[in-house]
Design an enzyme around this catalytic site. Sequence first.
Site, PDB file in Angstrom:
ATOM      1  N   SER A  46     -27.796  13.499   8.612  1.00  0.00           N
ATOM      2  CA  SER A  46     -26.584  12.939   9.230  1.00  0.00           C
ATOM      3  C   SER A  46     -26.318  13.636  10.564  1.00  0.00           C
ATOM      4  CB  SER A  46     -25.375  13.095   8.294  1.00  0.00           C
ATOM      5  OG  SER A  46     -25.270  14.429   7.837  1.00  0.00           O
ATOM      6  N   GLU A 183     -25.608   8.969  -4.059  1.00  0.00           N
ATOM      7  CA  GLU A 183     -24.767   8.474  -2.956  1.00  0.00           C
ATOM      8  C   GLU A 183     -24.497   6.971  -3.104  1.00  0.00           C
ATOM      9  OE1 GLU A 183     -26.074   9.509   0.992  1.00  0.00           O
ATOM     10  OE2 GLU A 183     -24.547   8.258   1.938  1.00  0.00           O
TER      11      GLU A 183
HETATM   12  O1  KIV Z   1     -27.547  13.588   5.636  1.00  0.00           O
HETATM   13  C1  KIV Z   1     -26.584  13.909   4.925  1.00  0.00           C
HETATM   14  O2  KIV Z   1     -25.566  14.427   5.384  1.00  0.00           O
HETATM   15  C2  KIV Z   1     -26.697  13.660   3.497  1.00  0.00           C
HETATM   16  C3  KIV Z   1     -25.477  13.862   2.662  1.00  0.00           C
HETATM   17  C4  KIV Z   1     -24.466  12.847   2.957  1.00  0.00           C
HETATM   18  C5  KIV Z   1     -25.788  13.944   1.226  1.00  0.00           C
HETATM   19  O3  KIV Z   1     -27.737  13.291   3.031  1.00  0.00           O
END
Ligand code: KIV
Length: 276
Positions: A46, A183
């Site tokens: 992310s 998720e």
């Molecule tokens: O990339 C991310 O931040 C994640 C989390 C939301 C679990 O995979």
Amino acid sequence: MTRTSILDLKAKKERGEKIVALTAYDYPTARILDESGVDLILIGDSAANVVLGYESTLPVTLDEMIVLSAAVARGAHRALVVADLPFMSYQVNADQALESAGRFIKEAGVGAVKLEGGHRSAPAIKRIVDAGIPVMGHLGLTPQSHLAFGGHKVQGREDSAARMLVEEAHELEAAGVFSMVLEGIPWTLAREISHAIEVPTVGIGAGADCDGQILVLHDMIGLGGGDFKFVKRYADVEGEIERAVKEYAREVRESAFPSDEHRFEPGTRRRKADPK
Ligand code: KIV
């Protein structure tokens, strides 16, 4: 101070204690999360959207993730630090997955890696775990597959898709994951999976019955980030930065900053705290 291990997380599940997890992408926030008692810090891919300004998680590279992960690892001494394998750093084959995971351990100094996917990712997970690197799985709305899903859509709503996810959770456990992120799935399915497997589940948009919770830090502190149904805003950091920057700009324009206390006098002896 002892660092949280994968065994500590399993023990928490056995005792019915929730695991607290958040993302971080830099040294100062990693330090704050660590000192606040967060159990697991994830350098999520992310980072692509949240701190690098990409449209999705797909463009972020392994090299970029390693730089961010090394900064987080330098700031966290108590939490388990987990780095996310970015898109196309593990999908080619298990050898590629192991090489990418190994770079995170050797170059960034993290304690574990995470990767997305069920059945198709099991061989890569097994290969990495066999090399002695702890792996966290990730099932459900896995953002690296958003093109295949036709968008960021909740997964596992239909019975056949739900059965498939339960099967894949067992498969990831058999491949050796120490934990898995669930998720964007219905809370009833997340509860079923959490009860069905022995390793702890960490939920995001998956209800309260997972063994722990994770959020993207920037979403929950209100610093850019998204406004999603599953996120609770605990702070307005963007508002606070804006307030501080506007006050600074006004004081500079009015010559109110720097004031006498922020300037150096000529010909006086240097105090200990003065810069050289
Ligand atoms: O990339 C991310 O931040 C994640 C989390 C939301 C679990 O995979």
